[in-house]
Design a protein around this motif. Structure first.
Motif, PDB file in Angstrom:
ATOM      1  N   SER A 168      -0.700  -5.725 -11.517  1.00 23.88           N
ATOM      2  CA  SER A 168      -1.458  -6.027 -12.731  1.00 23.88           C
ATOM      3  C   SER A 168      -1.975  -4.715 -13.292  1.00 23.88           C
ATOM      4  CB  SER A 168      -2.614  -6.980 -12.419  1.00 23.88           C
ATOM      5  OG  SER A 168      -3.417  -7.172 -13.577  1.00 23.88           O
ATOM      6  N   ASP A 169      -2.116  -4.657 -14.628  1.00 22.49           N
ATOM      7  CA  ASP A 169      -2.699  -3.471 -15.261  1.00 22.49           C
ATOM      8  C   ASP A 169      -4.226  -3.517 -15.245  1.00 22.49           C
ATOM      9  OD1 ASP A 169      -0.271  -2.321 -15.802  1.00 22.49           O
ATOM     10  OD2 ASP A 169      -0.113  -3.160 -17.819  1.00 22.49           O
ATOM     11  N   LEU A 170      -4.805  -4.598 -14.738  1.00 26.42           N
ATOM     12  CA  LEU A 170      -6.254  -4.728 -14.615  1.00 26.42           C
ATOM     13  C   LEU A 170      -6.576  -5.293 -13.238  1.00 26.42           C
ATOM     14  CD1 LEU A 170      -9.174  -4.773 -15.719  1.00 26.42           C
ATOM     15  CD2 LEU A 170      -8.687  -7.049 -16.646  1.00 26.42           C
ATOM     16  N   GLN A 171      -7.409  -4.577 -12.495  1.00 29.78           N
ATOM     17  CA  GLN A 171      -7.782  -5.011 -11.153  1.00 29.78           C
ATOM     18  C   GLN A 171      -9.300  -4.986 -11.023  1.00 29.78           C
ATOM     19  OE1 GLN A 171      -5.634  -5.990  -8.503  1.00 29.78           O
ATOM     20  NE2 GLN A 171      -7.582  -6.684  -7.693  1.00 29.78           N
ATOM     21  N   THR A 172      -9.870  -6.129 -10.649  1.00 29.82           N
ATOM     22  CA  THR A 172     -11.298  -6.219 -10.359  1.00 29.82           C
ATOM     23  C   THR A 172     -11.459  -6.278  -8.843  1.00 29.82           C
ATOM     24  OG1 THR A 172     -11.717  -7.411 -12.416  1.00 29.82           O
ATOM     25  CG2 THR A 172     -13.415  -7.531 -10.731  1.00 29.82           C
ATOM     26  N   PHE A 173     -12.199  -5.343  -8.282  1.00 30.37           N
ATOM     27  CA  PHE A 173     -12.308  -5.216  -6.836  1.00 30.37           C
ATOM     28  C   PHE A 173     -13.408  -6.130  -6.304  1.00 30.37           C
ATOM     29  CE2 PHE A 173     -10.919  -1.046  -8.496  1.00 30.37           C
ATOM     30  CZ  PHE A 173      -9.612  -1.078  -7.987  1.00 30.37           C
ATOM     31  N   SER A 174     -13.044  -6.859  -5.265  1.00 36.61           N
ATOM     32  CA  SER A 174     -13.960  -7.819  -4.645  1.00 36.61           C
ATOM     33  C   SER A 174     -13.820  -7.710  -3.133  1.00 36.61           C
ATOM     34  CB  SER A 174     -13.651  -9.239  -5.124  1.00 36.61           C
ATOM     35  OG  SER A 174     -12.328  -9.610  -4.761  1.00 36.61           O
ATOM     36  N   GLN A 175     -14.484  -8.607  -2.422  1.00 38.59           N
ATOM     37  CA  GLN A 175     -14.439  -8.578  -0.971  1.00 38.59           C
ATOM     38  C   GLN A 175     -13.011  -8.752  -0.447  1.00 38.59           C
ATOM     39  OE1 GLN A 175     -17.074 -11.396   0.822  1.00 38.59           O
ATOM     40  NE2 GLN A 175     -16.641 -10.733   2.924  1.00 38.59           N
ATOM     41  N   LYS A 176     -12.179  -9.449  -1.208  1.00 35.08           N
ATOM     42  CA  LYS A 176     -10.804  -9.703  -0.782  1.00 35.08           C
ATOM     43  C   LYS A 176      -9.937  -8.458  -0.884  1.00 35.08           C
ATOM     44  CE  LYS A 176      -6.756 -12.495  -1.999  1.00 35.08           C
ATOM     45  NZ  LYS A 176      -6.212 -13.521  -2.927  1.00 35.08           N
ATOM     46  N   THR A 177     -10.249  -7.562  -1.795  1.00 38.11           N
ATOM     47  CA  THR A 177      -9.368  -6.425  -2.072  1.00 38.11           C
ATOM     48  C   THR A 177      -9.970  -5.080  -1.697  1.00 38.11           C
ATOM     49  OG1 THR A 177     -10.200  -6.370  -4.360  1.00 38.11           O
ATOM     50  CG2 THR A 177      -8.187  -7.641  -3.933  1.00 38.11           C
ATOM     51  N   ILE A 178     -11.168  -5.044  -1.111  1.00 33.40           N
ATOM     52  CA  ILE A 178     -11.806  -3.793  -0.719  1.00 33.40           C
ATOM     53  C   ILE A 178     -11.669  -3.619   0.791  1.00 33.40           C
ATOM     54  CG2 ILE A 178     -13.955  -2.493  -0.613  1.00 33.40           C
ATOM     55  CD1 ILE A 178     -14.865  -3.898  -3.132  1.00 33.40           C
ATOM     56  N   PHE A 179     -11.245  -2.441   1.200  1.00 38.80           N
ATOM     57  CA  PHE A 179     -11.095  -2.111   2.619  1.00 38.80           C
ATOM     58  C   PHE A 179     -12.102  -1.008   2.962  1.00 38.80           C
ATOM     59  CE2 PHE A 179      -7.138  -3.434   0.717  1.00 38.80           C
ATOM     60  CZ  PHE A 179      -6.679  -4.424   1.571  1.00 38.80           C
ATOM     61  N   ILE A 180     -12.648  -1.054   4.170  1.00 37.38           N
ATOM     62  CA  ILE A 180     -13.664  -0.084   4.556  1.00 37.38           C
ATOM     63  C   ILE A 180     -13.482   0.284   6.023  1.00 37.38           C
ATOM     64  CG2 ILE A 180     -15.346  -1.915   5.043  1.00 37.38           C
ATOM     65  CD1 ILE A 180     -17.519   0.084   4.085  1.00 37.38           C
ATOM     66  N   LEU A 181     -13.566   1.584   6.291  1.00 36.97           N
ATOM     67  CA  LEU A 181     -13.447   2.112   7.647  1.00 36.97           C
ATOM     68  C   LEU A 181     -14.332   3.351   7.772  1.00 36.97           C
ATOM     69  CD1 LEU A 181      -9.629   1.943   8.501  1.00 36.97           C
ATOM     70  CD2 LEU A 181     -11.467   0.626   9.577  1.00 36.97           C
ATOM     71  N   PRO A 182     -14.741   3.696   9.009  1.00 37.73           N
ATOM     72  CA  PRO A 182     -15.513   4.938   9.186  1.00 37.73           C
ATOM     73  C   PRO A 182     -14.649   6.169   8.925  1.00 37.73           C
ATOM     74  CG  PRO A 182     -15.781   3.453  11.068  1.00 37.73           C
ATOM     75  CD  PRO A 182     -14.648   2.916  10.252  1.00 37.73           C
ATOM     76  N   THR A 183     -15.255   7.192   8.403  1.00 37.97           N
ATOM     77  CA  THR A 183     -14.581   8.481   8.267  1.00 37.97           C
ATOM     78  C   THR A 183     -14.661   9.224   9.605  1.00 37.97           C
ATOM     79  OG1 THR A 183     -16.616   9.548   7.518  1.00 37.97           O
ATOM     80  CG2 THR A 183     -15.208   8.571   5.831  1.00 37.97           C
ATOM     81  N   GLY A 184     -14.111  10.421   9.640  1.00 36.05           N
ATOM     82  CA  GLY A 184     -14.222  11.221  10.854  1.00 36.05           C
ATOM     83  C   GLY A 184     -15.661  11.473  11.228  1.00 36.05           C
ATOM     84  N   ALA A 185     -16.481  11.807  10.212  1.00 36.49           N
ATOM     85  CA  ALA A 185     -17.905  12.011  10.483  1.00 36.49           C
ATOM     86  C   ALA A 185     -18.563  10.721  10.949  1.00 36.49           C
ATOM     87  CB  ALA A 185     -18.583  12.535   9.220  1.00 36.49           C
ATOM     88  N   GLY A 186     -18.123   9.584  10.414  1.00 35.34           N
ATOM     89  CA  GLY A 186     -18.692   8.300  10.833  1.00 35.34           C
ATOM     90  C   GLY A 186     -18.358   7.964  12.271  1.00 35.34           C
ATOM     91  N   VAL A 187     -17.133   8.296  12.712  1.00 33.87           N
ATOM     92  CA  VAL A 187     -16.754   8.057  14.103  1.00 33.87           C
ATOM     93  C   VAL A 187     -17.604   8.897  15.045  1.00 33.87           C
ATOM     94  CG1 VAL A 187     -14.880   8.297  15.780  1.00 33.87           C
ATOM     95  CG2 VAL A 187     -14.411   7.363  13.503  1.00 33.87           C
ATOM     96  N   SER A 209      -9.406   0.809  -2.353  1.00 33.75           N
ATOM     97  CA  SER A 209      -8.505  -0.252  -2.768  1.00 33.75           C
ATOM     98  C   SER A 209      -7.454   0.385  -3.672  1.00 33.75           C
ATOM     99  CB  SER A 209      -9.248  -1.384  -3.488  1.00 33.75           C
ATOM    100  OG  SER A 209      -8.372  -2.480  -3.703  1.00 33.75           O
ATOM    101  N   TRP A 210      -6.614  -0.465  -4.292  1.00 36.52           N
ATOM    102  CA  TRP A 210      -5.535   0.057  -5.124  1.00 36.52           C
ATOM    103  C   TRP A 210      -5.398  -0.748  -6.408  1.00 36.52           C
ATOM    104  CZ3 TRP A 210      -4.589  -0.812   0.173  1.00 36.52           C
ATOM    105  CH2 TRP A 210      -4.387   0.337   0.949  1.00 36.52           C
ATOM    106  N   LEU A 211      -4.878  -0.077  -7.412  1.00 39.60           N
ATOM    107  CA  LEU A 211      -4.344  -0.720  -8.617  1.00 39.60           C
ATOM    108  C   LEU A 211      -2.836  -0.563  -8.580  1.00 39.60           C
ATOM    109  CD1 LEU A 211      -4.620  -1.922 -11.562  1.00 39.60           C
ATOM    110  CD2 LEU A 211      -4.700   0.463 -12.342  1.00 39.60           C
ATOM    111  N   ARG A 212      -2.108  -1.687  -8.688  1.00 41.61           N
ATOM    112  CA  ARG A 212      -0.652  -1.664  -8.694  1.00 41.61           C
ATOM    113  C   ARG A 212      -0.182  -2.015 -10.110  1.00 41.61           C
ATOM    114  NH1 ARG A 212       1.807  -5.444  -5.642  1.00 41.61           N
ATOM    115  NH2 ARG A 212       3.572  -4.057  -5.280  1.00 41.61           N
ATOM    116  N   PRO A 213      -0.010  -0.995 -10.966  1.00 40.48           N
ATOM    117  CA  PRO A 213       0.240  -1.264 -12.390  1.00 40.48           C
ATOM    118  C   PRO A 213       1.593  -1.900 -12.639  1.00 40.48           C
ATOM    119  CG  PRO A 213       0.476   1.071 -11.930  1.00 40.48           C
ATOM    120  CD  PRO A 213      -0.041   0.440 -10.673  1.00 40.48           C
TER     121      PRO A 213
END
Length: 344
Positions: free
Chosen positions: A20-39, A171-175
């Motif tokens: 889609s040329d328009l993406q609204t980010f929500s809990q379904k499409t957002i990914f989260i992980l610790p960074t190196g500093a977070g680990v 997350s990503w936009l896949r145009p």
């Protein structure tokens, strides 16, 4: 094993985030992980907790739980930084092969501010952007191109590490829309068009050799047959004669004027000639196998011809197949087969 896992991961992502040329980010499409500093931060918390348990030290307990609360709060804030954010593709870019093609994007924040949001695509990366709640900001992301044809990034990545850099949410936009990559211009050798101009060419040939000509300075792309070589030998000035019979006569740029040359090189020659005619404001037409553009002049005509050269023999990329850096490789096989069939 790695390739199999990567393919399954990509299929799962493609199902979760459709094109889609328009993406609204929500809990379904957002990914989260610790960074190196977070680990490292998490490991230190575990060590502090074990130390507090071993020594039964209340101060160590207090410090560990406070820092743990900071880590949990940072996780929620990082996720909320992208939640409700809209990323849309406004205008896919155009340019010549080998250049960075500009893609215009728009970020619109939701109920919360979007702080330190980074947009990237492969080796291209935009500086962090801060968008206030309910507002929008336009930005340009350059995407590298290698071949002519349609250019559609497989994924445009949006990422944030706000507030402390301990976690990253992305997350990503896949145009769907694709940019257009013109053939890289290459200086064309002198050649004569094989296209018949009809009555105008007959009129031009009927007065060929008369003395009524306008003399003008030589411009890059002019045929060597028009150069006044005797005058050049005498004065050192490179001039070209425009005969009266040729005034207003269209100058065709012909694909078939370069026999024995690879068709991609022919398109590069034509792209060079189109840009040169555009600079001089000359009137010209473009002839390609199966397609012909009538003679005109002006920037709009030049842009149209360049788009036709870029997409000749190409198909718009489909959802299932995405060619990096353009679609020239597939188009080369299709156009080569069509040329062979025409010759047969």
């Amino acid at each position: 094993m790695n390739n199999l896992f990567r393919q399954r991961w990509q299929r799962w992502i493609n199902r979760r985030i459709p094109r889609s040329d328009l993406q609204t980010f929500s809990q379904k499409t957002i990914f989260i992980l610790p960074t190196g500093a977070g680990v490292v931060f998490g490991l230190l918390l575990v060590i502090m907790l074990l130390t507090g348990i071993n020594y039964q030290n209340s101060l160590i307990y207090l410090t560990t739980f406070l820092l743990g609360a900071v880590f949990v709060g940072a996780m929620h804030q990082t996720h909320r930084n992208l939640s409700g954010l809209e990323l849309s593709l406004i205008q896919p870019g155009e340019g010549f092969a080998g250049d960075d093609i500009p893609f215009r994007l728009r970020l619109k924040a939701g109920r919360d501010d979007a702080v330190a949001v980074v947009i990237s695509c492969k080796d291209s990366r935009h500086t962090p952007v801060h968008v206030r709640s309910g507002q929008a900001e336009d930005l340009v992301l350059p995407v590298h191109s290698a071949h002519r044809g349609y250019l559609r990034p497989d994924r445009i990545r949006v990422e944030t590490r706000f507030p402390f850099g301990l976690l990253k949410a992305w997350s990503w936009l896949r145009p769907v829309s694709a940019g257009v990559v013109f053939p890289r211009p290459i200086a064309a050798p002198d050649s004569l068009s094989l296209v018949d101009d009809g009555e105008e060419s007959e009129q031009a040939r009927s007065v060929d050799g008369n003395d009524h000509a306008d003399i003008r300075p030589w411009r890059e792309g002019d045929l060597s047959q028009r150069v006044q070589w005797k005058r050049f030998a005498r004065t050192g000035q490179m001039v070209v004669a425009d005969w009266e019979g040729e005034q207003g006569s269209p100058h065709w740029l012909d694909f078939n004027a370069y026999p024995g040359v690879d068709h991609e090189l022919r398109l590069s020659y034509l792209a060079f000639l189109v840009t040169e005619r555009g600079k001089s404001g000359a009137r010209f037409g473009l002839s390609l196998p199966g397609q012909m553009i009538e003679p005109e002049a002006g920037p709009a005509h030049v842009a149209r011809c360049l788009r036709v050269l870029a997409t000749w023999g190409e198909e718009r990329p489909r959802d299932a197949t995405v060619e990096p850096h353009g679609t020239r490789r597939q188009g080369f096989l299709r156009s080569s087969a069509s040329i062979k069939e025409g010759q047969a």
